[in-house]
Each structure stands twice: as C-alpha cells, then as structure tokens.
Write an enzyme that holds these catalytic residues in place. Structure first.
Site, mmCIF file in Angstrom:
data_model
loop_
_atom_site.group_PDB
_atom_site.id
_atom_site.type_symbol
_atom_site.label_atom_id
_atom_site.label_comp_id
_atom_site.label_asym_id
_atom_site.label_seq_id
_atom_site.Cartn_x
_atom_site.Cartn_y
_atom_site.Cartn_z
ATOM 1 N N GLY A 33 0.811 -1.201 0.000
ATOM 2 C CA GLY A 33 0.000 0.000 0.000
ATOM 3 C C GLY A 33 0.844 1.250 0.000
ATOM 4 O O GLY A 33 2.055 1.225 -0.266
ATOM 5 N N ASP A 34 0.212 2.360 0.323
ATOM 6 C CA ASP A 34 0.897 3.653 0.273
ATOM 7 C C ASP A 34 2.050 3.741 1.263
ATOM 8 O O ASP A 34 3.057 4.395 0.988
ATOM 9 C CB ASP A 34 -0.111 4.778 0.529
ATOM 10 C CG ASP A 34 -1.150 4.873 -0.572
ATOM 11 O OD1 ASP A 34 -0.755 4.897 -1.754
ATOM 12 O OD2 ASP A 34 -2.349 4.915 -0.258
ATOM 13 N N GLY A 35 1.927 3.080 2.413
ATOM 14 C CA GLY A 35 3.020 3.099 3.385
ATOM 15 C C GLY A 35 4.274 2.435 2.853
ATOM 16 O O GLY A 35 5.393 2.932 3.044
ATOM 17 N N THR A 36 4.102 1.304 2.174
ATOM 18 C CA THR A 36 5.245 0.609 1.563
ATOM 19 C C THR A 36 5.900 1.473 0.492
ATOM 20 O O THR A 36 7.139 1.587 0.418
ATOM 21 C CB THR A 36 4.786 -0.719 0.941
ATOM 22 O OG1 THR A 36 4.223 -1.548 1.957
ATOM 23 C CG2 THR A 36 5.951 -1.450 0.288
ATOM 24 N N LEU A 37 5.089 2.101 -0.334
ATOM 25 C CA LEU A 37 5.623 2.947 -1.401
ATOM 26 C C LEU A 37 6.354 4.154 -0.831
ATOM 27 O O LEU A 37 7.401 4.555 -1.336
ATOM 28 C CB LEU A 37 4.495 3.394 -2.328
ATOM 29 C CG LEU A 37 3.696 2.276 -2.997
ATOM 30 C CD1 LEU A 37 2.612 2.857 -3.887
ATOM 31 C CD2 LEU A 37 4.605 1.343 -3.790
ATOM 32 N N THR A 58 -4.703 -1.177 1.517
ATOM 33 C CA THR A 58 -6.120 -0.932 1.756
ATOM 34 C C THR A 58 -6.601 0.368 1.126
ATOM 35 O O THR A 58 -7.753 0.484 0.729
ATOM 36 C CB THR A 58 -6.405 -0.899 3.269
ATOM 37 O OG1 THR A 58 -5.505 0.019 3.902
ATOM 38 C CG2 THR A 58 -6.217 -2.272 3.881
ATOM 39 N N ASP A 180 2.807 17.857 -11.874
ATOM 40 C CA ASP A 180 2.639 19.245 -12.304
ATOM 41 C C ASP A 180 3.681 20.188 -11.715
ATOM 42 O O ASP A 180 3.617 21.401 -11.912
ATOM 43 C CB ASP A 180 1.233 19.744 -11.969
ATOM 44 C CG ASP A 180 0.900 19.641 -10.491
ATOM 45 O OD1 ASP A 180 1.793 19.267 -9.704
ATOM 46 O OD2 ASP A 180 -0.254 19.927 -10.118
ATOM 47 N N GLU A 237 1.471 8.095 8.020
ATOM 48 C CA GLU A 237 2.323 7.863 9.180
ATOM 49 C C GLU A 237 2.755 9.203 9.777
ATOM 50 O O GLU A 237 3.043 10.152 9.044
ATOM 51 C CB GLU A 237 3.567 7.053 8.792
ATOM 52 C CG GLU A 237 3.263 5.705 8.162
ATOM 53 C CD GLU A 237 2.580 4.737 9.119
ATOM 54 O OE1 GLU A 237 2.799 4.870 10.348
ATOM 55 O OE2 GLU A 237 1.829 3.863 8.646
#
Length: 280
Positions: A33-37, A58, A180, A237
């Site tokens: 998810g976004d935390g891993t990325l 999630t 952008d 986080e």
C-alpha cells in the site's frame, strides 16, 4: 521475464535493499500500500530506476492517482507494458511523501483509523474517522509563506498534497496531480459538525475555489509555522512536526503507468494556471 525477490527481513531494511541491489534490475516492483511505497520511494529515486506498483494495500491512493489497476493480473501487465513516466516527490523537513502531508484532523484520524473500516469503506471509512476526530481536534493558527507572500490561517486541517488522493479516495484538490511540479495546500476553517458533514462530498472530490470555508494555495514550496507544535501525518504515518518546510522535487521518481494515464493526463495535455493564492 526473470523475477528476483528482495532479500530483507523487516520493512525498515527495504530502502537499503533497493539501494544495494536495485541497479542490477530493469525495474523495481513493489507490492503493498501507500506506506510501503512511501518507505521505498526515496531509495528508488536515489538509484534512478523505474518503479512499478502492485496495489496490495487498503487505500492505494498512489495507484488510484496514476490509474494503476487494482486487479492484480492487470497490475502485473502494467509492470511489463507500462510507460516509464516521471512524477514529483514531496519533501517535508527530513521526510519524503508521495501523496499528502497533513496537520490537524488527519493526524487525529490516523490515530483512530481501523484497517477493517478502511478496507471495506475506502474514503468513507477515512471520513468517518475524521468526523469522530473532529470533537478532539482544537482549531489552531498557522502562518504560511508561499512564493514570497505570508498567509495567516485559522484552521482545523491543513493538507499539503503532492498527489491527488489520500485517505482512501479523498482528493486534496480538484486539479491536483503528481506531475505538475507544484504542491497544493488546502486549509479547512473551523466549522460546526453539521456544516462539516455537508462539506464532505466536496472534500471527497477535492476542494476548489468555489467552496466556502476552504483556503487554497499552490506553489513549489511552503513554510508553515503553527502557534503550537503540531504533528504531521505523511502518507498515513506520523513522522515529523511543525515548524515545517515543504517543497516539491519535480520529476524525481520514474513510475510504470498505464498508457491510458498518459493519454488522459500526460505532461503535454495539462497546463495548470499559476495563480498562487486561491483563497475563499
């Protein structure tokens, strides 16, 4: 295609694994998810290699912004067939972020978050956390410097977006983008609970200058000082606090994106107006 699995025992070892071995491969594939990325992004940028995403989290806000499919088979095809595409990286103090860094409500909502609610309700699960956190979040004053101008804000939530989505599908701005070269800031003024509830549809699709009670700024950097020290939530986080310096690193990261994203939102197809302050 030859695939080699990363060799590390804890998530904290992921950045070093990428820096040590990443240049031996054609693409760094990250499942999560976004935390891993968020954990991996700076390391991938440092070695100047393309990154591909399998959205297994999630919220998957980063993948949503870039139209990377949530279907695993389709996401795997994007690893092979996707276009190498340069996107921006956000920086706050000594922390990097892909999506959004927030002060106020989002920090409290992060403390209240439920992975089950986020999985099944998406943005509505985050919204419900925000509404629950509303009663425990005190308004705060903030001074924001952007493009040489100072702005005094009275707020319950400040969000600085590099990407478009956060919190499972909320949008930081109606026209925010990952490519952008600017950051988008919105500040939500204190409201009564009923008024906040009526604003939720606008917050889901992304505030714009027509929304009363929301102050909007855009720029390449922000200096934010709050009347009291405030924690900052970066990509879900809590990693730093105010005072804070935010800046954008244009084109710092290369990601495999679907052709559909390039066709619809490619660099040459969008030119945002540079109007600085869009306060209402």
């Amino acid at each position: 295609m030859d695939v080699t699995r990363g060799d590390f025992s804890s998530p904290d070892e992921l950045p070093d694994e990428i820096r040590d071995r990443g240049r031996d491969f054609d693409v760094i594939v990250l499942g999560g998810g976004d935390g891993t990325l968020n954990l991996a992004a700076k390391a991938v940028a440092d070695i100047e290699m393309p990154m591909a995403v399998l959205p297994l989290g999630t919220a998957n806000d980063f993948a949503r912004t870039l139209m990377i499919p949530t279907d695993l088979a389709a996401a795997c095809r994007n690893v092979v067939e996707g276009t190498d595409y340069g996107i921006d990286l956000g920086h706050c103090n000594d922390v990097y972020f892909l999506n959004v860094a927030s002060i106020g409500l989002a920090v409290r909502a992060c403390e209240y978050r439920s992975d089950t609610a986020k999985k099944w309700l998406g943005a509505l699960g985050y919204v419900s956390n925000v509404y629950a956190a509303f009663r425990d979040t005190k308004p705060f004053g903030a001074d924001v410097v952007c493009r040489g101008e100072s702005h005094r804000l009275h707020s319950i939530q400040i969000a600085v977006g590099n990407g478009r989505y956060f919190g499972g599908g909320l949008a930081v701005s109606s026209d925010a983008a990952l490519d952008d070269g600017t950051l988008d800031l919105y500040s939500l003024k204190p409201h009564r609970p009923g008024a906040l509830l009526r604003m939720l549809p606008s917050l889901v699709r992304g505030p714009d200058k027509s929304i009363q009670g929301v102050q909007l700024l855009e720029g390449e950097a922000f200096e934010i000082t709050t009347d009291r020290v405030m924690q900052i939530n970066t990509d879900g986080e809590i990693k730093t606090e105010t005072p804070a310096t935010f800046r954008v690193l244009p084109g710092a990261l290369t990601v495999k994106v679907p052709k559909a994203y390039v066709d619809q939102y490619g660099h040459a197809k969008r030119r945002r107006p540079v109007d600085g302050d869009r306060t209402r």
